[in-house]
Design an enzyme around this catalytic site. Structure first.
Site, short mmCIF file in Angstrom:
data_model
loop_
_atom_site.label_atom_id
_atom_site.label_comp_id
_atom_site.label_asym_id
_atom_site.label_seq_id
_atom_site.Cartn_x
_atom_site.Cartn_y
_atom_site.Cartn_z
N TYR A 50 -1.99 -0.39 10.56
CA TYR A 50 -2.08 -0.80 9.08
C TYR A 50 -0.65 -0.24 8.53
CZ TYR A 50 -3.86 -0.92 4.24
OH TYR A 50 -4.14 -1.41 3.07
N SER A 79 0.75 -1.18 0.03
CA SER A 79 0.19 -0.09 0.05
C SER A 79 0.85 1.35 0.06
CB SER A 79 -1.00 0.11 1.38
OG SER A 79 -1.43 1.12 1.59
#
Length: 253
Positions: free
Chosen positions: A153, A140
């Protein structure tokens, strides 16, 4: 040196029922792969050349017997040939401030987003080596740029990208391993979060120099390319798919 090509290529995709996951399954199937699609949720969809296996990645990480049983199921489905492409796509996004993040939230984030891709790669290492295969990790933009309440995350994604680079030193020329670092992607989940907030969604699009967010299909096509012989010299790369937002400062001006 000529390598012997296997007759039937198999790809394994985790998180196959999510927005990017569904696109990955479709693109690999369209490219002639037979696909083993895994997800914690159950699917009864019937798609040509796609075989669904339910898989709890947290259990996969902590229970070696469960992981071994999963491997045997894959061996049976592939008639012993094993997979030639592994796409570690599944992830969990738990949002919480540093002051309130619990041990359970932290550990779940790391089990699903980091440990599962590592042990999944380890589990299929021999098969991938035999089949001259590759691994693609879906990381990501949060691996390098993040925002408030994304500490768990973002840390897992930074570690996943780092793991991608570092595993190369162990696996050398046996198989290729690369990562994709997408920015905002127009999944159903993303769009649902902007339901009734059209102006905010337009603003999100305009933040990206391309003037739009990405599509699941664009991520999937990149994953298929990275799994192909055309990407033969791409090894240990963490490729940004950010629409240019990775180079932007969010100044108030």
């Amino acid at each position: 040196m000529q390598h012997t090509r296997i007759h039937k290529k198999w790809a394994l995709v985790t998180g196959a029922l999510g927005g990017i996951g569904q696109a990955l399954v479709k693109e690999f199937a369209d490219e002639g792969y037979h696909v083993i699609a895994t997800d914690i949720k159950v699917s009864n969809d019937k798609i040509d050349n796609v075989y669904f296996l339910q898989l709890d990645l947290e259990k996969f990480v902590v229970n070696e017997l469960y992981a071994t049983e999963f491997y045997q199921k894959v061996k049976e489905i592939t008639n012993g040939t094993g997979i030639s492409s592994l796409v570690n796509n599944a992830a969990i996004q738990i949002l919480a401030d540093t002051s309130s993040l619990t041990r359970e939230q932290w550990n779940t984030s790391f089990n699903v987003n980091l440990s599962a891709p590592f042990f999944m790669s380890q589990l299929f290492l021999d098969d991938l080596t035999t089949n001259i295969g590759s691994i693609v990790n879906i990381s990501s933009i949060h691996a390098t740029q993040t925002k408030k309440e994304f500490v768990a995350y973002a840390t897992t994604k930074a570690a996943l990208s780092s793991m991608t680079r570092n595993m190369v030193l162990d696996i050398g020329s046996k198989i290729r391993i690369n990562a994709i670092e997408p920015a905002a992607i127009a999944t159903e989940m993303l769009k649902a979060g902007f339901d009734g907030k059209e102006e905010q969604y337009k603003k999100l699009e305009m933040f990206h120099p391309l003037g739009r967010v990405g599509t699941p299909t664009e991520v999937a096509k990149l994953a298929v390319f990275l799994s192909s012989e055309s990407a033969g010299f791409v090894q240990g790369a963490c490729i940004s798919a950010s629409g240019g937002i990775q180079g932007c400062l969010s100044d108030p001006s």
